[in-house]
Structure formats: structure tokens, C-alpha cells
Design a protein around this motif. Structure first.
Motif, PDB file in Angstrom:
ATOM      1  N   ALA A 218      80.149  10.824  86.852  1.00 40.40           N
ATOM      2  CA  ALA A 218      80.276   9.435  87.310  1.00 40.40           C
ATOM      3  C   ALA A 218      79.705   8.452  86.291  1.00 40.40           C
ATOM      4  N   LYS A 219      78.838   8.960  85.387  1.00 42.05           N
ATOM      5  CA  LYS A 219      78.298   8.111  84.327  1.00 42.05           C
ATOM      6  C   LYS A 219      79.304   7.940  83.198  1.00 42.05           C
TER       7      LYS A 219
ATOM      8  N   ARG B  55      85.111   8.453  95.943  1.00 47.40           N
ATOM      9  CA  ARG B  55      85.307   9.323  94.779  1.00 47.40           C
ATOM     10  C   ARG B  55      86.716   9.213  94.229  1.00 47.40           C
ATOM     11  N   MET B  58      86.879   6.530  91.708  1.00 50.01           N
ATOM     12  CA  MET B  58      86.298   7.007  90.441  1.00 50.01           C
ATOM     13  C   MET B  58      87.083   8.171  89.861  1.00 50.01           C
ATOM     14  N   LEU B  60      86.955  11.283  90.869  1.00 48.87           N
ATOM     15  CA  LEU B  60      86.045  12.415  90.741  1.00 48.87           C
ATOM     16  C   LEU B  60      86.337  13.405  91.855  1.00 48.87           C
ATOM     17  N   ALA B  61      86.349  14.678  91.510  1.00 54.27           N
ATOM     18  CA  ALA B  61      86.531  15.715  92.523  1.00 54.27           C
ATOM     19  C   ALA B  61      85.405  16.722  92.360  1.00 54.27           C
ATOM     20  N   PRO B  62      84.938  17.292  93.472  1.00 57.33           N
ATOM     21  CA  PRO B  62      83.914  18.322  93.339  1.00 57.33           C
ATOM     22  C   PRO B  62      84.436  19.485  92.506  1.00 57.33           C
ATOM     23  N   GLU B  63      83.519  20.135  91.766  1.00 56.16           N
ATOM     24  CA  GLU B  63      83.871  21.283  90.929  1.00 56.16           C
ATOM     25  C   GLU B  63      84.631  22.330  91.744  1.00 56.16           C
ATOM     26  N   ARG B  89      87.076   7.823  81.627  1.00 55.33           N
ATOM     27  CA  ARG B  89      85.650   8.007  81.306  1.00 55.33           C
ATOM     28  C   ARG B  89      85.018   6.703  80.821  1.00 55.33           C
ATOM     29  N   ARG B  92      84.290   4.792  84.142  1.00 53.11           N
ATOM     30  CA  ARG B  92      83.159   5.349  84.901  1.00 53.11           C
ATOM     31  C   ARG B  92      81.835   5.009  84.228  1.00 53.11           C
ATOM     32  N   GLY B  93      80.921   4.528  85.044  1.00 49.23           N
ATOM     33  CA  GLY B  93      79.590   4.261  84.515  1.00 49.23           C
ATOM     34  C   GLY B  93      79.484   2.900  83.853  1.00 49.23           C
ATOM     35  N   MET B  98      78.252   4.440  90.345  1.00 54.53           N
ATOM     36  CA  MET B  98      78.120   5.023  91.671  1.00 54.53           C
ATOM     37  C   MET B  98      76.692   5.519  91.886  1.00 54.53           C
ATOM     38  N   PHE B 100      74.639   8.039  94.535  1.00 58.42           N
ATOM     39  CA  PHE B 100      74.987   9.079  95.503  1.00 58.42           C
ATOM     40  C   PHE B 100      73.940   9.223  96.596  1.00 58.42           C
ATOM     41  N   SER B 106      70.318  14.732  92.617  1.00 59.55           N
ATOM     42  CA  SER B 106      71.251  13.979  91.773  1.00 59.55           C
ATOM     43  C   SER B 106      70.756  13.772  90.344  1.00 59.55           C
TER      44      SER B 106
END
Lengths: 313, 272
Positions: A218-219, B55, B58, B60-63, B89, B92-93, B98, B100, B106
Motif C-alpha cells: 500500500a506504500k 482495497r 488501491m 490490493l489483494a491479499p497474498e 505503484r 499507492r502511498g 491507507m 489498516f 502492520s
């Protein structure tokens, strides 16, 4: 830190004392002794054998023999070989260096192969994962003396100019020496690299599911930053632990590999001295090997504490 | 583009989570806008799709799982869903950050908190070395970490939960994002610490004029923090209203049920 080192050293001394005592007694418990082994097939008179034992001090009570040996060792005297009548240290030292070199090269190969295949397996998953795990399972099932023998046979057959079985002393030809060590080290490293690979894979997978990896993504960090600073840095502790334990087994494995590749190291020396019941030599080798194992474990502990600030050394 | 254009405009967003075992339609077509500088709350029970929505924005998905996204996510003149991973990328950031839910897990446990702010600064701002370090200390100070210059060299396990969440907020605001997504930022914290963290978010948002997407299951958190609320249930937004209207006259049955579930001190049923 001073206190840690002090505690560690006392711990080390206690372990070495225990190992030397147990191995001393175990060797004496074996059927036959040096005198009988030296006599071999000759039928000597019992009085002659007894006289030989008296000369070597083997007729003393065991505990007295142990204590006098221990006293001498504490003064740095490991005695003389029954067989060659040379000081043990004098004979052991060059052989120890050969085995150490073999073990270091093997440890390096095992670490590079194990960590890289484990990492590929965990990160790419899919087909790469399957191939690595299949290969790991296969290698784990094959003993390293089989691999060693196969290497000697195949290389001898197809690359006769490589001359696998001719050991070159380091001081004569350093490059030739290292080149000659690579194949035996590889044979020695294979099984260990598989264990390191499997553990690396498990550790990286475990870390991948941690929240802080999601935070790192997320960074917007680059994949290589996440790989090294987030995944590998955290997977390092279990990898260090398993590597420390595995490298300690290298010394045992080297007995077989040195025999196959005709390397004049400590392993072969140990084998010969056990056959001839050359007690002072056996005792010295066991002590040196145990000291190496304890030393490697201490190194692993220090590395562990360096890699993870939460661990107190 | 004018200032009144929303910073984020989501239309018919769907998210289908595909894992080895099952396929779940977690988000079934949600649409909403967040204006520049606006704070919007997303309220709903666990599993209603609010975190997956966050998510999804962003990407983003969990591994180990794959999330198939549909619809459109329009952010400051760019469409995010078709973007390349490398371009994403950069968003993001830097543009969207984000925070959490669980500050205890985290942060990377083996590197210092300072290094974890340094790395995002290096990535997005071009600061490095002493300049990055100075900025890191400044950020820790802004989120209320005492003795920030010393604390930057400490590891996460040397911080309390509330302090860790402050560090994570410092990471999130480090590159001046336009939108901050806070996904249940206070759920894992003590009640007194919750209030501190919410006040911090409120203050930072006002100082920086950034938009805030605040996700929570707790109506108590939303009040006083946001202008508008979207109530989510079963992967959809079932009610969208200003925060005043929601509390005064909730229209949807589910919203009423959620509001009734908030424990109140002025009613009976208070613990002895």
C-alpha cells in the motif's frame, strides 16, 4: 553482552566436557581395544598383550585414564597416536583444515542453492513451485553417498580430464585445490540445500501473509524493496536456525564424501582411527568436531539476534 | 477540471474474490463520490464488503488470492482499473494512502520505525539520507510521538498499540496523499486511545485538506468525523446520506438496525 559471552563460554565448556566423557567411555565399551586391533591376525601371547596395555596405560581404571587424558588436554597436550607415534595435534591440524575447507564450500553452495530455490518456489508458486518441490523430494530420498558415487562415475566417464579423485594440496595450487573441492562439496551440500530450500519456502510463504507486507504494498514500494526488506529480512530468522543445525551435520557427512572422493580430511582420519582403536586420535577428533558444532550454533544464535531486534542474545 | 470535481468517483464497482477453494462476490456494484477535502464514512457489519471496496480502489489483494475488479474507479482524472501495475505503484502511498486495522501486525518487526518511513519517502519524494531522516522525525512529531528523533531508531515492539497506529498514520501522510483511506483504524485500540487517534486523523485532514474515506462498523466513530455516510450491506451501498440525516432520520431498515445496535448511556441496559 559480556555476561552473555561468559554464560555462553561456560555452556560450551560443559557441553565439551560431557561429549568427551561420553565418547571416551563409548570407545572403551566397543569390543576389542587398540592392542587387539594392532595384533590383528597374529596370535600373540596374553602376557605380551598385557605388557603392551601396561605401556600405553590401558590397564588403569577407566576413570583414571579419562582424568589423566583430560588433565593433559587442559594443558594443550592431546597425546600421541598409538599407530604413528606422532603428536595427535600435529597430524590432526592439516586434516582439520581440509575438512573445514570442504565444509565451508559445501555450506556456501547449500545456502545459495537452498535459499534461491526456496525463494523461487514461494514467490512464483505454480509450475516453478511444483518443480522445486518435486526435485527436493527426490534429492531428499537419495543418500549423499549415492550422489557422490554417481558424480565420481559420471565425471570420470564423460570428463576424464577433470580427474575427480586427485586431491591437490592448497599450498601447492590454491585454484586447483578449490576446483577439486567443488564436486565433493556439491555432493555434500545437496541434501542440506534441500532442507534449507523447504524451510526458506515455508518461511517466505508465512511472511507473505503478514499484514505488514500488505502495508508495504500500500506504500507503493518497489517489489525488490518488499522482497528484501520485508519478506527476506523476516524469513531470515528461521533460515538461520535451520542452516546452523544443518551445517553442523556437514562434519558427519564429510566422512562418507571424503572417502568417496579420496580427500585426506578429518573424516577419513576418524574412520581409520576408529578401525585401529587409536584412542587419543579419536578423542581429539570428537572434541574438535563437538567444538565446531557448538561454535556454529553460537554463531547462529548471534546472527539470529542481529537479524531480529526482539531476540535477546 | 474544476475544484468541484470529485477526487474519487467510483461507478458500479464489483469485486470477485477468487481463491483456490471458493469464489465470493464481495462487492456487487457500488457507486459513490468523494469530493476534494471531504470525509466520507463507510459503515457496515463485518463481511459487508467495505474493506474489499477500499482495497479495490488501491488494487490490493491479499497474498494468494486473486480479486477480479469491474466497473470504474476514477481518481483525479485517471482511470485506475486499467492502469499498469508499475503506474499503480506510483499512485499507492503517494496519491492514495491507507491506514489498516491492526497496528500490532502492520509494522515490519525487524526494521526500525524510522526506516519504515524512510523507505516510502525515498520511493516517492526523492528525499534521501539526512533530508529523509529529518522529514521522518518531523512526521513522527506531527502524529504526536514524543522524543521523535530518538524514537525513530526504535523497533515496533518498543511501541504501544496506539503509538504504532500513530506511526502508521505518519507513514500514510508522509507523501501528502490526496486521499487517505482509513480501514477500521481504531477497532484494535482501547477506547481512550481510539478518541486520540480519531482526533489526530481529524486534525491532519483539516491541516492538509486531504480527503478521507473512513471505514468502520461503529456509528460512534463516524459522528463528528465525516460529512456523509454510506451504509453498506451484502456488498452494496444500501443508504447514502449526510451524517446528520442518518442519525436523525435513517430511511433503510438495516441502517436503523445498525443504529439501534450502538450502546447508549442514556438508555437502560447499562452495565451495573
Amino acid at each position: 553482552m559480556k555476561r552473555v559471552i561468559l554464560v555462553r563460554s561456560m555452556w560450551m565448556a560443559a557441553i565439551l566436557l560431557g561429549v568427551s566423557f561420553v565418547s571416551f567411555m563409548l570407545m572403551r565399551a566397543l569390543p576389542g581395544d587398540f592392542v587387539l586391533a594392532a595384533a590383528g591376525a597374529q596370535m600373540l601371547q596374553p602376557e605380551v598383550l598385557e605388557a603392551m596395555r601396561r605401556d600405553l596405560g590401558l590397564n588403569q581404571p577407566l576413570i583414571e585414564q579419562y582424568l589423566s587424558w583430560l588433565g593433559a588436554v587442559l594443558k594443550g597436550d592431546f597425546g600421541t597416536s598409538f599407530v604413528t607415534h606422532q603428536p595427535v595435534l600435529h597430524e590432526l591440524w592439516p586434516r582439520f583444515l581440509v575438512t573445514l575447507e570442504l565444509a565451508l564450500i559445501a555450506a556456501f553452495i547449500a545456502l545459495v542453492m537452498g535459499v534461491s530455490t526456496g525463494l523461487v518456489s514461494a514467490r512464483l508458486r505454480g509450475a516453478a513451485d511444483w518443480i522445486v518441490r518435486l526435485y527436493n523430494g527426490f534429492i531428499l530420498a537419495v543418500p549423499n553417498f549415492v550422489v557422490g558415487t554417481l558424480i565420481v562415475l559420471l565425471v570420470g566417464l564423460y570428463f576424464p580430464e577433470l580427474a575427480v579423485l586427485s586431491y591437490t594440496p592448497f599450498l601447492e595450487d590454491p585454484l586447483g585445490n578449490i576446483a577439486g573441492m567443488i564436486l565433493p562439496a556439491f555432493a555434500l551440500a545437496l541434501a542440506i540445500s534441500v532442507t534449507i530450500s523447504e524451510n526458506t519456502r515455508a518461511a517466505v510463504l508465512e511472511v507473505s501473509n503478514q499484514d505488514f507486507v500488505m502495508v508495504a504494498r500500500a506504500k507503493g514500494l518497489l517489489p525488490r524493496t518488499i522482497l528484501w526488506n520485508y519478506l527476506m529480512r523476516n524469513a531470515l530468522t528461521p533460515i538461520i536456525t535451520v542452516t546452523g543445525l544443518q551445517v553442523a551435520t556437514l562434519l558427519g557427512g564429510s566422512i562418507v564424501i571424503e572417502t568417496i572422493f579420496a580427500i585426506p580430511g578429518m573424516g577419513q582420519y576418524l574412520f581409520d582411527s576408529i578401525t585401529s582403536r587409536d584412542y587419543p586420535v579419536i578423542q581429539a577428533i570428537v572434541l574438535v568436531a563437538a567444538a565446531c558444532v557448538v561454535f556454529i550454533n553460537t554463531l547462529a544464535d548471534i546472527a539470529y539476534a542481529t537479524a531480529d531486534a526482539r531476540v535477546e542474545a | 477540471m474544476t475544484a468541484s470535481d470529485p477526487i474519487l468517483s467510483v461507478r458500479d464497482l464489483t469485486a470477485r474474490i477468487v481463491s483456490r477453494k471458493q469464489i465470493v462476490d464481495a462487492v456487487k456494484g457500488v457507486s459513490f463520490d468523494i469530493a476534494r477535502g471531504e470525509a466520507v464514512g463507510f459503515v457496515g457489519e463485518s463481511g459487508c464488503g467495505k474493506s474489499v471496496t477500499a482495497r479495490a480502489i488501491m488494487r490490493l489483494a491479499p497474498e494468494g488470492t486473486r480479486v477480479e475488479l469491474g466497473g470504474s474507479v476514477h481518481f483525479d482524472g485517471q482511470e485506475l482499473l486499467p492502469m499498469s501495475e508499475a503506474a499503480m505503484r506510483d499512485v499507492r502511498g503517494r496519491r492514495i494512502a491507507m491506514v489498516f486495522q491492526d497496528p500490532m501486525t502492520s509494522l515490519n518487526p525487524v526494521i526500525t520505525v524510522g526506516a519504515q518511513i524512510d523507505d516510502i519517502l525515498r520511493r516517492h519524494t526523492g528525499l534521501s539520507g539526512r533530508a529523509a531522516r529529518a522529514r521522518t522525525v518531523e512526521l513522527l512529531d506531527q502524529v504526536g510521538i514524543p522524543a521523535p528523533a530518538q524514537r525513530a531508531d526504535d523497533y515496533p515492539h518498543q511501541f504501544s498499540g496506539g503509538m504504532r497506529q500513530r506511526v502508521l498514520i505518519a507513514i500514510a501522510i508522509s507523501c501528502d496523499p490526496d486521499l487517505l483511506i482509513a480501514d477500521e483504524p481504531t477497532t484494535a485500540l482501547d477506547v481512550t486511545v481510539q478518541a486520540q487517534i480519531l482526533r489526530l486523523l481529524l486534525r491532519l485532514r483539516e491541516e492538509r485538506g486531504m480527503s478521507l474515506m473512513l471505514i468502520t462498523h461503529d456509528f460512534g466513530v463516524v459522528a463528528g468525523m465525516v460529512e456523509r455516510v454510506n451504509v453498506m450491506y451484502g456488498g452494496r451501498i444500501v443508504e447514502a446520506a449526510s451524517v446528520d440525516d442518518i442519525f436523525r432520520a435513517p430511511t433503510h431498515d438495516y441502517t436503523r438496525a445498525l443504529l439501534a445496535a450502538v450502546p447508549r448511556l442514556d438508555r437502560h441496559g447499562v452495565a451495573p
